[in-house]
Design an enzyme around this catalytic site. Sequence first.
Site, short mmCIF file in Angstrom:
data_model
loop_
_atom_site.label_atom_id
_atom_site.label_comp_id
_atom_site.label_asym_id
_atom_site.label_seq_id
_atom_site.Cartn_x
_atom_site.Cartn_y
_atom_site.Cartn_z
N PHE A 142 22.73 -44.44 -21.92
CA PHE A 142 21.44 -45.10 -21.69
C PHE A 142 20.39 -44.12 -21.13
O PHE A 142 19.23 -44.16 -21.53
CB PHE A 142 21.58 -46.25 -20.69
CG PHE A 142 22.49 -47.37 -21.09
CD1 PHE A 142 22.88 -47.54 -22.42
CD2 PHE A 142 22.97 -48.28 -20.14
CE1 PHE A 142 23.73 -48.58 -22.78
CE2 PHE A 142 23.81 -49.32 -20.50
CZ PHE A 142 24.20 -49.46 -21.81
N ARG A 174 24.95 -34.64 -13.23
CA ARG A 174 25.79 -33.58 -12.65
C ARG A 174 26.05 -32.46 -13.64
O ARG A 174 26.27 -31.33 -13.25
CB ARG A 174 27.14 -34.17 -12.21
CG ARG A 174 27.05 -35.11 -11.03
CD ARG A 174 28.34 -35.86 -10.84
NE ARG A 174 28.67 -36.63 -12.04
CZ ARG A 174 29.76 -37.35 -12.22
NH1 ARG A 174 30.66 -37.39 -11.25
NH2 ARG A 174 29.96 -38.02 -13.33
N ASP A 234 24.13 -35.00 -7.96
CA ASP A 234 25.20 -35.98 -7.83
C ASP A 234 24.69 -37.05 -6.87
O ASP A 234 24.50 -36.77 -5.67
CB ASP A 234 26.47 -35.30 -7.28
CG ASP A 234 27.67 -36.23 -7.29
OD1 ASP A 234 27.48 -37.44 -7.08
OD2 ASP A 234 28.79 -35.75 -7.51
N TYR A 261 34.33 -52.81 -10.16
CA TYR A 261 33.16 -52.46 -10.97
C TYR A 261 32.15 -53.60 -11.01
O TYR A 261 30.96 -53.44 -10.73
CB TYR A 261 33.58 -52.07 -12.40
CG TYR A 261 32.37 -51.81 -13.29
CD1 TYR A 261 31.57 -50.70 -13.07
CD2 TYR A 261 32.00 -52.71 -14.30
CE1 TYR A 261 30.43 -50.48 -13.85
CE2 TYR A 261 30.88 -52.49 -15.08
CZ TYR A 261 30.10 -51.38 -14.85
OH TYR A 261 28.97 -51.16 -15.62
N LEU A 298 28.35 -55.27 -23.82
CA LEU A 298 29.07 -54.22 -24.58
C LEU A 298 28.11 -53.20 -25.22
O LEU A 298 27.31 -53.57 -26.07
CB LEU A 298 29.88 -54.91 -25.68
CG LEU A 298 30.82 -54.05 -26.51
CD1 LEU A 298 32.09 -53.73 -25.74
CD2 LEU A 298 31.16 -54.75 -27.83
N THR A 340 28.63 -46.12 -25.47
CA THR A 340 28.18 -44.86 -24.87
C THR A 340 29.46 -44.12 -24.48
O THR A 340 30.52 -44.45 -25.01
CB THR A 340 27.33 -45.15 -23.61
OG1 THR A 340 28.15 -45.86 -22.70
CG2 THR A 340 26.09 -45.98 -23.93
N PHE A 395 30.72 -44.63 -21.71
CA PHE A 395 31.18 -45.52 -20.65
C PHE A 395 32.70 -45.77 -20.68
O PHE A 395 33.40 -45.62 -19.68
CB PHE A 395 30.41 -46.85 -20.76
CG PHE A 395 30.80 -47.91 -19.79
CD1 PHE A 395 30.29 -47.93 -18.51
CD2 PHE A 395 31.69 -48.92 -20.17
CE1 PHE A 395 30.64 -48.93 -17.60
CE2 PHE A 395 32.04 -49.92 -19.28
CZ PHE A 395 31.53 -49.92 -18.00
P1 NDP Z 1 27.68 -42.92 -19.84
O1 NDP Z 1 29.04 -42.58 -19.33
O2 NDP Z 1 27.35 -42.55 -21.24
O3 NDP Z 1 26.57 -42.31 -18.87
C1 NDP Z 1 26.71 -42.38 -17.48
C2 NDP Z 1 25.71 -41.42 -16.83
O4 NDP Z 1 25.84 -41.54 -15.41
C3 NDP Z 1 25.96 -39.97 -17.20
O5 NDP Z 1 24.73 -39.36 -17.50
C4 NDP Z 1 26.55 -39.38 -15.94
O6 NDP Z 1 26.10 -38.04 -15.79
C5 NDP Z 1 25.90 -40.26 -14.86
N1 NDP Z 1 26.65 -40.23 -13.60
C6 NDP Z 1 27.88 -40.73 -13.34
N2 NDP Z 1 28.23 -40.47 -12.09
C7 NDP Z 1 27.20 -39.78 -11.53
C8 NDP Z 1 26.96 -39.22 -10.25
N3 NDP Z 1 27.86 -39.29 -9.26
N4 NDP Z 1 25.78 -38.58 -10.02
C9 NDP Z 1 24.87 -38.50 -11.01
N5 NDP Z 1 25.03 -38.98 -12.23
C10 NDP Z 1 26.19 -39.63 -12.49
O7 NDP Z 1 27.55 -44.49 -19.63
P2 NDP Z 1 26.30 -45.51 -19.85
O8 NDP Z 1 25.12 -44.83 -20.37
O9 NDP Z 1 26.84 -46.66 -20.60
O10 NDP Z 1 26.10 -45.96 -18.34
C11 NDP Z 1 24.84 -45.95 -17.70
C12 NDP Z 1 24.77 -47.12 -16.76
O11 NDP Z 1 24.82 -48.32 -17.51
C13 NDP Z 1 25.89 -47.20 -15.74
O12 NDP Z 1 25.35 -47.59 -14.51
C14 NDP Z 1 26.80 -48.29 -16.30
O13 NDP Z 1 27.54 -48.93 -15.31
C15 NDP Z 1 25.78 -49.20 -16.94
N6 NDP Z 1 26.27 -50.10 -17.98
C16 NDP Z 1 26.93 -49.64 -19.08
C17 NDP Z 1 27.34 -50.54 -20.06
C18 NDP Z 1 28.13 -50.12 -21.25
O14 NDP Z 1 28.88 -50.96 -21.81
N7 NDP Z 1 28.01 -48.90 -21.73
C19 NDP Z 1 27.02 -51.98 -19.97
C20 NDP Z 1 26.34 -52.34 -18.76
C21 NDP Z 1 25.95 -51.43 -17.82
P3 NDP Z 1 26.98 -36.81 -15.27
O15 NDP Z 1 28.41 -37.09 -15.60
O16 NDP Z 1 26.41 -35.61 -15.99
O17 NDP Z 1 26.69 -36.78 -13.81
C1 8X3 Z 2 29.62 -52.65 -18.74
C2 8X3 Z 2 29.89 -53.92 -19.46
O1 8X3 Z 2 31.64 -55.73 -19.82
O2 8X3 Z 2 32.40 -53.43 -19.87
O3 8X3 Z 2 28.98 -52.88 -17.54
O4 8X3 Z 2 31.80 -54.46 -17.80
S1 8X3 Z 2 31.51 -54.39 -19.23
#
Ligand code: NDP
Ligand code: 8X3
Length: 254
Positions: free
Chosen positions: A14, A34, A57, A150, A182, A185, A187
């Site tokens: 995202f 990071r 971070d 979570y 859902l 990414t 994730f």
């Molecule tokens: P990704 O894993 O693709 O991206 C996660 C991002 O968070 C990366 O850029 C990572 O960067 C960063 N990150 C994680 N830990 C740290 C840290 N300690 N410090 C700084 N940056 C950090 O996942 P998404 O894009 O899906 O996730 C983005 C957000 O959306 C999250 O908060 C997630 O919970 C939320 N979300 C995701 C959903 C999904 O199904 N994909 C649905 C609902 C919410 P780096 O590792 O380089 O630090």
């Molecule tokens: C991410 C969506 O349903 O995997 O926040 O928790 S779910």
Amino acid sequence: MNKTILITGATSGFGKACAELFADRGWRLIICGRRQKRLETLAGQLTDSTLYSCRLDVRYPEQVQEMLHGLPEEFQDIDVLVNNAGLALGLEPAHEADLTDWETMIDTNIKGLCYLTRAILPGMMERGSGHIVNMGSVAGSWPYPGGNAYGATKAFVKQFSNNLRADLLGTSIRITNIEPGLADTEFSTIRFHGDKKKADEVYDGTTPLTGKDIAEIVYWVTTVPQHVNINSVEVMPVCQTWAPFAIHRTTGTK
Ligand code: NDP
Ligand code: 8X3
């Protein structure tokens, strides 16, 4: 005048999609994460935009302060903060979950989001404008097996967002909680500690949300007229809905 947006977790998913979209629409960008190499690659891809990248971070408040103090002058007035950095780790039931996974989620999704908010909000107050967009989740409202810590971190994000709105009454500062379902990414790969095969199965036979879908929503909530506050946006792909309540039945009682 170009507006400035700070995006945490811009190295993937995202956050990266938001960086690409806001750059495309002429915003000044501060991208954080990071993984330095990823930040460099993204900066290299967005050479037409005014961009500052910073390794951060979010779990460390001193790094947040260092980042803020190191901002070049033209990036100091942050109009929009996207508190996107976050992760899920594990899908085990609570009694089997890894306690360090819980700690990492709490430190990142809750404490990191608080550090950024507390650091950037005073500047917004001084300027009398700003917008904080938090990345919540459907998991903050809807329980599911293995969602334990979570989902609870995202419930915090939801209520924290609402309470920020209460504190900011009488100011022009806006707060939005985005609650995606859902989405494909990195994730799930992170959730399953790098098991890509298991992660791919999550999206098998579905048309999940994409980073771009969420970036478009973030763009929309930040560009509605100034007197409008979108409190929350819950969004799922069409292929996802809720399950009925689960009921455990004992057999042979009647
Ligand atoms: P990704 O894993 O693709 O991206 C996660 C991002 O968070 C990366 O850029 C990572 O960067 C960063 N990150 C994680 N830990 C740290 C840290 N300690 N410090 C700084 N940056 C950090 O996942 P998404 O894009 O899906 O996730 C983005 C957000 O959306 C999250 O908060 C997630 O919970 C939320 N979300 C995701 C959903 C999904 O199904 N994909 C649905 C609902 C919410 P780096 O590792 O380089 O630090
Ligand atoms: C991410 C969506 O349903 O995997 O926040 O928790 S779910």
